[in-house]
Scaffold this active site. Structure first.
Site, mmCIF file in Angstrom:
data_model
loop_
_atom_site.group_PDB
_atom_site.id
_atom_site.type_symbol
_atom_site.label_atom_id
_atom_site.label_comp_id
_atom_site.label_asym_id
_atom_site.label_seq_id
_atom_site.Cartn_x
_atom_site.Cartn_y
_atom_site.Cartn_z
ATOM 1 N N HIS A 302 -4.091 34.702 37.457
ATOM 2 C CA HIS A 302 -2.627 34.708 37.478
ATOM 3 C C HIS A 302 -1.977 34.128 38.713
ATOM 4 O O HIS A 302 -0.756 34.059 38.794
ATOM 5 C CB HIS A 302 -2.099 36.130 37.310
ATOM 6 N N LYS A 493 13.526 37.820 42.465
ATOM 7 C CA LYS A 493 12.075 37.853 42.303
ATOM 8 C C LYS A 493 11.539 38.611 43.496
ATOM 9 O O LYS A 493 12.287 38.897 44.425
ATOM 10 C CB LYS A 493 11.507 36.441 42.259
ATOM 11 N N ARG A 494 10.249 38.965 43.498
ATOM 12 C CA ARG A 494 9.698 39.633 44.669
ATOM 13 C C ARG A 494 9.936 38.769 45.915
ATOM 14 O O ARG A 494 9.977 37.543 45.826
ATOM 15 C CB ARG A 494 8.189 39.880 44.475
ATOM 16 N N THR A 601 7.953 33.459 35.405
ATOM 17 C CA THR A 601 8.542 33.746 34.110
ATOM 18 C C THR A 601 10.039 33.979 34.275
ATOM 19 O O THR A 601 10.799 33.817 33.318
ATOM 20 C CB THR A 601 7.902 34.983 33.451
ATOM 21 N N LYS A 605 13.439 32.987 31.810
ATOM 22 C CA LYS A 605 14.514 33.896 31.393
ATOM 23 C C LYS A 605 15.876 33.264 31.670
ATOM 24 O O LYS A 605 16.791 33.329 30.840
ATOM 25 C CB LYS A 605 14.406 35.224 32.141
#
Ligand SMILES: *Cc1c(COP(=O)(O)O)cnc(C)c1O
Ligand SMILES: *[C@@H]1O[C@H](CO)[C@@H](O)[C@H](O)[C@H]1NC(C)=O
Ligand SMILES: *[C@@H]1O[C@H](CO)[C@@H](O)[C@H](O)[C@H]1NC(C)=O
Ligand SMILES: *[C@@H]1O[C@H](CO)[C@@H](O)[C@H](O)[C@H]1NC(C)=O
Ligand SMILES: CC(=O)N[C@H]1CO[C@H](CO)[C@@H](O)[C@@H]1O
Length: 766
Positions: A302, A493-494, A601, A605
């Site tokens: 990943h 996001k992080r 991802t 979105k």
């Protein structure tokens, strides 16, 4: 096609968010529930806001697992999600004086109505102990036992009358825990010590893309694997076919009925654990067992970042899982034997490909274990799969090229469009019908409406309504007022160096300086929102948050700037906040250094919800540009090749600083305390990192990024052209449905056929 087979999706994270509205959407109950609650004098939206997020994940990876569950159920696959029922999910983030503060996420405090405990399926899991080699085979003895108690949560498919199960394990101490050598006075302590066992499912490790080699984490990983494999084998042995029920004893057909997807290396212990079951317990030969294991398992990588790689110290294994260590050594011995035969004398290759890394501390390379123990290995976007094949796993690719595949990630259009953006879903359905919700490729039909003025107006109107709604939400919950007519420029996001929130900061400062220099020019007003959690132990990420909030303090209170630029840090970014902010965004920031974001991802979105993307050619952005047309995204910066070339030649941040006056000005402001007057050297670590050891080359993309942002501002002044570009993007989203991703996994890795067929409900007249 394998008849009657099942997929087991093992993951240490399932970032589900809320369940109520998703269930209503998938079961087509929204109108009925609205009506019913209205009759009761309740408001559905208020009710929904009471539900806690199930935050059992860190970010994109955990969220992906949740999207996959929705798609697997919607595609009629017999699939199970298996993970851990953490008592505490990802922490809640509070911002205090501009700093991140963590609070425990006590999500189960008021109970969880969606789960059902299944004590009848409780399983023992063993730890520690020692190995005995006896005439009857190998035995793992004197172990400590922890019980795994399953909780099931239903996963309904989209309007197909299919419901799958997510089964999460919770750790329970056995009744006799620590009481066997019971003596006077020991009883109270023994009961207190039950915590030791039950700690295993206490809390999610809050690291995103970062390996922390803690024993408790290894326990968690083994816990979920050992409990799940027992369940898989029990179900396999007891399975029913047609009308005859029988008990299967021959495990050699396991791979025909069972597919285990190893999501990252976290459940990699499934490989030695399945070997242990087949060899030690079922008494199969090593060769036969190994063939079954490899045909059953498949591995998804990943992330590209080397710091995410799990490398467990051999000593830790020796203590906690002694039999598994022996098995891994044997797997490695056979693996190296094969390499020696193929490449005689190539000692360097043997070293590179070994499962065991030598060094001060001997370590097990879990990615190598996964590649060797799986029949398929995939990356999560085309560019990432290429990187895997050509660089990091090249030796393995040379050895077994047919193993390597690519499965571009996706998102579920149910949660990420129908549920979170009903206005847009409706406007689309009015033009092309509702079938696109199951078959997202149909969004292509919207290309017929790109020049349709009414459609353009409808799309723009929905966006404006979403923006008003989000502005009202911010005002109510955070007491900040934003201008809903400004461009909503969003990066959520992080917080990570590689995601380059710092590049965004440099743009904000540059824009601020430009506005102050020429206040009377007609600037495109922007509200720049940044949100995301920093891992509690990640100092640089926490400093980045403080920098963002500090810039906000100065910019938002400068009367010269006024409404033209606002900077908001979105506190506690999580699934539920994503569902609110993404439909309201105009601009999506996807600006990681090329070659670092495996897929992303969040980018998908935003695209599906009618935001335009400013981004690098990284991860799935590459494929987004391909699907929507590169001219419909704002692409800037170095490509992977450029980054590699720069690595060879050496990246010299200082030369950019000296050459580009606006960059120099921004950096000097940060280091001179312009944004932190009370503590001028507050950001010295960040400055030092950016100037002298920035792995992610922020300055190298600065100029191109600023120029690209100018183009964004210019286009925003032309709402019609902007919205046309948005429509091109929405129309190009088909590929990014997780239904497409899962269909490919099913056909190309699991050997199963997805279907959109609806099964008859029991009360259906048919
Ligand atoms: C989608 C999602 C992510 C992933 O975002 P990226 O931009 O791909 O890193 C992270 N957190 C939440 C809550 C999400 O919904
Ligand atoms: C993958 O693994 C990560 C890390 O455990 C996890 O967050 C996520 O749920 C998994 N999901 C998918 C789809 O790979
Ligand atoms: C588990 O819990 C006990 C008691 O609450 C605590 O003392 C111990 O440190 C914990 N163990 C680990 C490994 O976290
Ligand atoms: C995936 O593989 C890459 C090599 O391509 C490695 O650097 C990375 O750490 C791996 N990810 C995990 C989580 O093991
Ligand atoms: C790099 C890689 O494996 N690319 C593959 C991605 O997936 C498509 C279809 O699944 C293949 O055609 C590519 O070769």
């Amino acid at each position: 096609v394998r008849q009657g087979s099942r997929v087991y999706y093992l993951s240490l994270e399932f970032y589900m968010g809320r369940t109520l509205q998703n269930t209503m959407v998938n079961l087509a109950l929204e109108n009925a529930c609205d009506e019913a609650t209205y009759q009761l004098g309740l408001d559905m939206e208020e009710l929904q806001d009471i539900e806690e997020d199930a935050g059992l994940g860190n970010g994109g990876l955990g969220r992906l697992a949740a999207c996959f569950l929705d798609s697997m159920a919607s595609l009629g696959l017999a699939a199970y999600g298996y993970g851990i029922r953490y008592e505490f999910g990802i922490f809640n983030q509070k911002i205090s004086d501009g700093w991140q503060v963590e609070e425990a996420d006590d999500w189960l405090r008021y109970g969880n109505p969606w789960e059902k405990a299944r004590p009848e399926y409780m399983r023992p899991v063993h730890f520690y102990g020692r190995v005995e080699h006896t005439a009857e085979g190998v035995k793992w003895v004197d172990t400590q036992v922890v019980l795994a108690l399953p909780y099931d949560t239903p996963v309904p498919g989209y309007r197909n009358n299919i419901v799958n199960t997510m089964r999460l394990w919770s750790a329970k101490a056995p009744c006799d825990f620590n009481l066997k050598d019971f003596n006077v006075g020991g009883y109270i302590q023994a009961v207190l010590d039950r915590n030791l066992a039950e700690n295993i499912s206490r809390v999610l490790y809050p690291n995103d893309n970062f390996f922390e080699g803690k024993e408790l984490r290894l326990k968690q990983e083994y816990f979920v694997v050992a409990a799940t494999l027992q369940d898989i084998i029990r179900r396999f042995k007891a399975s029913k076919f047609g009308s005859t029920e029988f008990v299967r004893l021959d495990l050699s057909t396991l791979p025909d009925k069972v597919a285990i997807q190893l999501n990252d290396t976290h459940p990699a212990l499934a490989i030695p654990e399945l070997m242990r079951i087949l060899v030690d317990i079922e008494k199969l030969s090593w060769e036969k067992a190994w063939d079954i294991v490899v045909r059953t398992c498949a591995y998804t990588n990943h992330t590209v970042l080397p710091e995410a790689l799990e490398r467990w110290p051999v000593d830790l294994f020796q203590n906690l899982l002694p039999r598994h260590l022996e098995i891994i050594y044997e797997i490695n011995r056979r693996h190296l034997e094969r390499i020696t035969k193929l490449y005689p004398g190539d000692v360097d290759r043997m070293r590179r490909m070994s499962l065991i890394e030598e060094g001060d501390v001997k370590k097990i390379n879990m990615a190598h274990l996964c590649i060797v123990g799986s029949h398929a290995v995939n990356g999560v976007a085309r560019i990432h799969s290429e990187i895997i094949k050509n660089t990091v796993f090249k030796d393995f690719y040379d050895l077994d090229p047919e193993k390597f595949q690519n499965k571009t990630n996706g998102i579920t259009p149910r949660r990420w469009l129908v549920m979170c953006n009903p206005g847009l879903a409706e406007v689309i359905a009015e033009r092309i019908g509702e079938d696109y919700i199951r078959d997202l490729d149909q969004l292509k039909k919207l290309l017929d409406f790109v020049d349709d003025d009414v459609f353009i107006q409808d799309v723009a109107k929905v966006k404006q309504e979403n923006k008003m709604k989000f502005a009202a939400y911010l005002e109510e919950h955070y007491k900040v007022k934003i201008n809903p007519r400004s461009m909503f420029d969003v990066q959520v996001k992080r917080i990570h160096e590689y995601k380059r929130q710092l590049l965004n900061c440099l743009h904000i400062i540059t824009l601020y300086n430009r506005i102050r220099k020429e206040p009377s020019k007609s600037w495109t007003p922007r509200t720049i929102m940044i949100g995301g959690k920093a891992a509690p132990g990640y100092h640089t990420a926490k400093m980045i948050i403080k920098l963002i909030t500090s810039i906000g303090d100065i910019v938002n209170n400068d009367p010269v700037v006024g409404e033209r630029l606002k900077v908001i840090f979105l506190e506690n970014y999580r699934v539920t906040l994503a569902e609110k902010v993404i439909p309201a965004a105009d601009l999506s920031e996807q600006i990681s250094t090329a070659g670092t974001e495996a897929s992303g991802t969040g980018n998908m979105k935003f695209m599906l919800n009618g935001a335009l993307t400013i981004g690098t050619m990284d991860g799935a952005n590459v494929e987004m540009a391909e699907e929507a047309g590169e001219e419909n995204l704002f692409i800037f910066g170095m490509r992977v090749d450029d980054v590699e070339a720069m690595d060879k030649k050496g990246y010299d941040a200082v030369s950019y600083y000296n050459r580009i006056p606006e960059l120099k000005q921004a950096m000097d402001q940060i280091s001179g305390g312009f944004f932190s007057p009370a503590q001028p050297d507050l950001f010295k670590d960040l400055i030092n990192m950016l100037m002298h050891h920035d792995r992610f080359k922020v300055f190298a993309d600065y100029e191109d990024y600023i120029k690209c942002q100018e183009k964004v501002s210019a286009l925003y002044k032309n709402p019609k052209e902007w919205t046309k570009m948005v429509i091109h993007n929405i129309a190009g989203c088909g590929k990014f449905s997780s239904d497409r991703t899962i269909s490919q996994y099913a056909r190309e890795i699991w050997g199963m056929e997805p279907t959109l067929e609806k099964i008859a409900a029991p009360d259906d007249p048919r």
